[in-house]
Design an enzyme around this catalytic site. Structure first.
Site, PDB file in Angstrom:
ATOM      1  CG  ASP A  99      -5.531  -5.509   4.987  1.00  0.00           C
ATOM      2  OD1 ASP A  99      -6.700  -5.688   5.396  1.00  0.00           O
ATOM      3  OD2 ASP A  99      -4.651  -4.959   5.671  1.00  0.00           O
ATOM      4  CG  HIS A 137       0.136  -7.106  11.053  1.00  0.00           C
ATOM      5  ND1 HIS A 137       0.044  -5.854  11.625  1.00  0.00           N
ATOM      6  CD2 HIS A 137      -0.266  -6.949   9.754  1.00  0.00           C
ATOM      7  CE1 HIS A 137      -0.388  -4.980  10.721  1.00  0.00           C
ATOM      8  NE2 HIS A 137      -0.578  -5.624   9.580  1.00  0.00           N
ATOM      9  CG  ASP A 165      -8.145  -0.728  -8.191  1.00  0.00           C
ATOM     10  OD1 ASP A 165      -8.817  -0.390  -7.201  1.00  0.00           O
ATOM     11  OD2 ASP A 165      -8.213  -1.865  -8.706  1.00  0.00           O
ATOM     12  N   GLY A 166      -5.459  -1.496  -6.441  1.00  0.00           N
ATOM     13  CA  GLY A 166      -4.768  -2.733  -6.063  1.00  0.00           C
ATOM     14  C   GLY A 166      -5.187  -3.939  -6.880  1.00  0.00           C
ATOM     15  CG  HIS A 177      -6.234  -2.778  -0.725  1.00  0.00           C
ATOM     16  ND1 HIS A 177      -6.370  -3.878  -1.539  1.00  0.00           N
ATOM     17  CD2 HIS A 177      -7.236  -1.928  -1.078  1.00  0.00           C
ATOM     18  CE1 HIS A 177      -7.412  -3.699  -2.343  1.00  0.00           C
ATOM     19  NE2 HIS A 177      -7.951  -2.518  -2.080  1.00  0.00           N
ATOM     20  CD  GLU A 197      -2.593   3.041   0.287  1.00  0.00           C
ATOM     21  OE1 GLU A 197      -2.712   1.971   0.915  1.00  0.00           O
ATOM     22  OE2 GLU A 197      -3.519   3.852   0.150  1.00  0.00           O
ATOM     23  CB  SER A 222       0.843  -5.888   6.019  1.00  0.00           C
ATOM     24  OG  SER A 222       0.212  -4.876   5.261  1.00  0.00           O
TER      25      SER A 222
HETATM   26  C1  LIG Z   1      -6.747  -1.850   5.687  1.00  0.00           C
HETATM   27  S1  LIG Z   1      -5.693  -0.643   5.000  1.00  0.00           S
HETATM   28  C2  LIG Z   1      -4.217  -1.550   4.688  1.00  0.00           C
HETATM   29  C3  LIG Z   1      -3.445  -1.931   5.917  1.00  0.00           C
HETATM   30  C4  LIG Z   1      -2.168  -2.691   5.669  1.00  0.00           C
HETATM   31  N1  LIG Z   1      -2.344  -3.808   4.757  1.00  0.00           N
HETATM   32  C5  LIG Z   1      -1.576  -3.195   6.978  1.00  0.00           C
HETATM   33  O1  LIG Z   1      -1.931  -4.298   7.420  1.00  0.00           O
HETATM   34  O2  LIG Z   1      -0.727  -2.497   7.534  1.00  0.00           O
HETATM   35  C6  LIG Z   1      -6.340  -0.445   3.387  1.00  0.00           C
HETATM   36  C7  LIG Z   1      -5.577   0.529   2.503  1.00  0.00           C
HETATM   37  O3  LIG Z   1      -6.089   0.441   1.177  1.00  0.00           O
HETATM   38  C8  LIG Z   1      -5.990   1.721   0.576  1.00  0.00           C
HETATM   39  N2  LIG Z   1      -6.891   1.704  -0.587  1.00  0.00           N
HETATM   40  C9  LIG Z   1      -8.200   2.039  -0.655  1.00  0.00           C
HETATM   41  N3  LIG Z   1      -8.697   1.790  -1.888  1.00  0.00           N
HETATM   42  C10 LIG Z   1      -7.658   1.259  -2.610  1.00  0.00           C
HETATM   43  C11 LIG Z   1      -7.561   0.734  -3.936  1.00  0.00           C
HETATM   44  N4  LIG Z   1      -8.620   0.703  -4.766  1.00  0.00           N
HETATM   45  N5  LIG Z   1      -6.375   0.246  -4.339  1.00  0.00           N
HETATM   46  C12 LIG Z   1      -5.291   0.250  -3.499  1.00  0.00           C
HETATM   47  N6  LIG Z   1      -5.336   0.719  -2.237  1.00  0.00           N
HETATM   48  C13 LIG Z   1      -6.506   1.218  -1.795  1.00  0.00           C
HETATM   49  C14 LIG Z   1      -6.349   2.676   1.687  1.00  0.00           C
HETATM   50  O4  LIG Z   1      -5.839   3.969   1.437  1.00  0.00           O
HETATM   51  C15 LIG Z   1      -5.688   1.988   2.907  1.00  0.00           C
HETATM   52  O5  LIG Z   1      -4.415   2.508   3.107  1.00  0.00           O
END
Ligand SMILES: C[S@@+](CC[C@H](N)C(=O)[O-])C[C@H]1O[C@@H](n2cnc3c(N)ncnc32)[C@H](O)[C@@H]1O
Length: 259
Positions: A158, A19, A137-138, A42, A113, A95
């Protein structure tokens, strides 16, 4: 797989590393008046409460943000103070909220997300003009939507790295995104674990213009992650200063820089 929940890790040393660098990059990219597209693959839920039981359970925030005297004159300190003014003294920004606090009306946010509850929380916290929030999906979503307008951009990648193949898949995604949207800077976070699986990610990014920054934690957890890594592809001028700022501002990170 959607078993990962970021609430257990919010405000930990890895978040502090990611961050602070994110905030520093955004400060540099918004120094020019032209608009910016900010994109996350993500996003998580955007807002965390450091008084929540999940946070106490891992102790990560105690080893991270609790040990940092965030200077309100720095971009991250500014974002943290703004979020705490709006949401209370134990709030910690994910983030998307760090970005929201630093972006301007001419900038556009696109946040992806997949987890239904995290997506719902994110939508509740960040719904506003200029912000698009998707549940998909991201990697698939960003590749389908890129290139974004404005063409100047920053993408935060992320993932939760729940399966071994995520490291190679992340590098492959970044290579495809660079081909589709060459103007974008791309910041990728990765964990450093004893098994050193991040080597596959680093190797997969090497054909691109990339800089790495790795930090070993001053207080590593008993098991698991020993450090945090960031890879910056197509970084804007002065990006090295963004990396240095994290190490200068956070004693919770011990520098172990490799470029
Ligand atoms: C490490 S966390 C993100 C933290 C955030 N970027 C932050 O710094 O505050 C990863 C996130 O990805 C989500 N996630 C998991 N698989 C995913 C996918 N295929 N596409 C999008 N999001 C996904 C999870 O639910 C989780 O909330």
């Amino acid at each position: 797989m959607l078993s990962y929940q970021h609430a257990y890790h919010a405000g930990g040393p890895a978040d502090v590393h990611k961050h602070i660098v994110l905030a520093e990059l955004l400060a540099r990219l918004t120094a020019k008046p032209r608009g910016l597209s900010y994109v996350e693959t993500h996003a998580g839920r955007g807002l965390y409460d450091l008084a929540a039981p999940e946070v106490a359970k891992t102790g990560e925030a105690a080893a991270g943000i609790a040990r940092l005297a965030a200077d309100p004159a720095t971009p991250f300190g500014r974002a943290l103070a703004a979020v705490r003014r709006a949401h209370g003294a134990t709030a910690y920004p994910g983030s998307p909220l760090v970005a929201r606090a630093l972006l301007r009306p001419q900038d556009r946010l696109t946040l992806i997300e997949l987890h239904p509850a995290e997506h719902a929380a994110l939508s509740g916290t960040l719904a506003a003009a200029g912000t698009a929030i998707h549940r998909r999906d991201g990697f698939e979503g960003v590749l389908a939507l890129a290139p974004f307008t404005p063409r100047r951009g920053l993408v935060l990648v992320d993932p939760s790295y729940e399966v071994k193949s995520d490291y190679e898949a992340t590098a492959a995604f970044v290579r495809r995104l660079v081909a589709r949207w060459p103007e974008a800077a791309i910041l990728v976070w990765y964990p450093i674990l004893p098994a050193a699986r991040h080597a596959a990610l680093r190797d997969g990014l090497r054909p691109l213009p990339v800089a790495f920054d790795e930090a070993a934690f001053a207080v590593p957890p008993a098991r698991g992650m020993t450090g945090s890594g960031l890879a910056l592809v197509n970084g804007p001028f002065g990006s090295d200063k963004a990396f240095r700022a994290a190490h200068d501002q956070a004693a919770v990170l011990r520098p172990q820089v490799r470029r």
